[in-house]
Scaffold this motif. Structure first.
Motif, short mmCIF file in Angstrom:
data_model
loop_
_atom_site.label_atom_id
_atom_site.label_comp_id
_atom_site.label_asym_id
_atom_site.label_seq_id
_atom_site.Cartn_x
_atom_site.Cartn_y
_atom_site.Cartn_z
N ARG A 47 -52.31 40.06 27.96
CA ARG A 47 -53.02 39.07 27.14
C ARG A 47 -54.50 39.37 27.08
O ARG A 47 -55.12 39.34 26.00
N ARG A 48 -55.08 39.67 28.24
CA ARG A 48 -56.51 39.95 28.28
C ARG A 48 -56.86 41.19 27.47
O ARG A 48 -57.87 41.23 26.77
N VAL A 49 -56.04 42.23 27.59
CA VAL A 49 -56.29 43.46 26.84
C VAL A 49 -56.22 43.18 25.34
O VAL A 49 -57.09 43.61 24.57
N ALA A 50 -55.19 42.47 24.91
CA ALA A 50 -55.04 42.18 23.49
C ALA A 50 -56.21 41.35 22.97
O ALA A 50 -56.75 41.62 21.89
N ASP A 51 -56.62 40.34 23.72
CA ASP A 51 -57.73 39.49 23.30
C ASP A 51 -59.03 40.29 23.23
O ASP A 51 -59.83 40.13 22.29
#
Length: 250
Positions: free
Chosen positions: A112-116
């Motif tokens: 999630r953090r990478v995508a955001d």
């Protein structure tokens, strides 16, 4: 909060930072301005223990940086002026994931953090791209994404817009505005205020290792003359950029 008290740093006989006392509140966006060699980069490298002061103290979230470097470096994200100084993996996705992985987060949270973070710098879908094949501006965006993925309490960016195209610059500025509004303090180190003046709560200018200007942009922008700082060519300055354009320009 980030707080320095009487911070002094020398390189041999040269004083790079001279008795600087500064406090940056949670959620505050501070532009740290000044010419090359003014001491601004040296100052911020004390915020997460990359440098130790010769005199004075540095605290992050009420705790001395030297007392817990891991905590300081988790709380203070740093984007260097030269992205090669912090890119560590072969691909974009792996590089952005490196910090969250070292926090021991669950895979779903890391993803999630990478995508955001990639979305915030206009690099969505580029996770498999090789870092060594990126342009300089794209590497800068990956470096910013890596810092964003850590979701730090405080984010420091040293000349972050060098080499960025207009869409990427606008996307990063939007993300920084969101971070500040959510309580993350943002420190932008630059000699060029044209992109960031509308974002700033406060402008702090340095010269010869000392703070020479400190205040809201609309009050201090006229005081920056003579310190080799570029400011927008406007007739009116609005701290949130609502009317920071001169007449006849869009």
């Amino acid at each position: 909060m980030i707080r320095t008290e009487g911070l002094t740093r020398r390189y041999g006989d040269a004083v790079a930072v001279d008795n600087v006392t500064l406090a940056i509140e949670d959620g505050e966006c501070v532009v740290l301005a000044g010419a090359n060699g003014s001491g601004k980069t040296t100052l911020v490298r004390h915020f997460n223990g990359l440098l130790e002061p010769d005199e004075g103290t540095v605290e992050v979230n009420g705790r001395g940086v030297g007392a817990d470097l891991v905590a300081a470096r988790t709380a203070v994200g740093m984007v260097f002026q030269e992205p090669r100084d912090q890119l560590v993996a072969a691909t974009v996705g792996a590089d952005v994931a490196f910090g969250p992985e070292n926090l021991g987060l669950a895979r779903d949270e890391i993803d999630r953090r990478v995508a955001d973070a990639l979305a915030a710098v206009n690099l969505s879908g580029r996770g498999d791209d090789r870092v060594d094949q990126l342009s300089g501006g794209e590497r800068e965006r990956v470096a910013i994404a890596g810092a964003l993925a850590m979701e730090p309490d405080h984010l420091v960016l040293d000349e972050p817009f060098t080499g960025l195209d207009d869409p990427a610059r606008a996307s990063v500025l939007d993300r920084l505005r969101e971070l500040s509004a959510s309580g993350t303090s943002v420190v932008i180190v630059t000699h060029d205020l044209r992109d960031v003046l509308g974002l700033a709560d406060r402008v702090v200018a340095m010269a010869e290792g000392r703070i020479v200007v400190d205040g809201p942009p609309e009050r201090v922008v006229d005081s920056l003359a003579g310190y080799d700082v570029r400011v927008p060519e406007t007739t009116e300055t609005d701290v949130r950029g609502r009317s920071a354009r001169p007449p006849g320009r869009c």
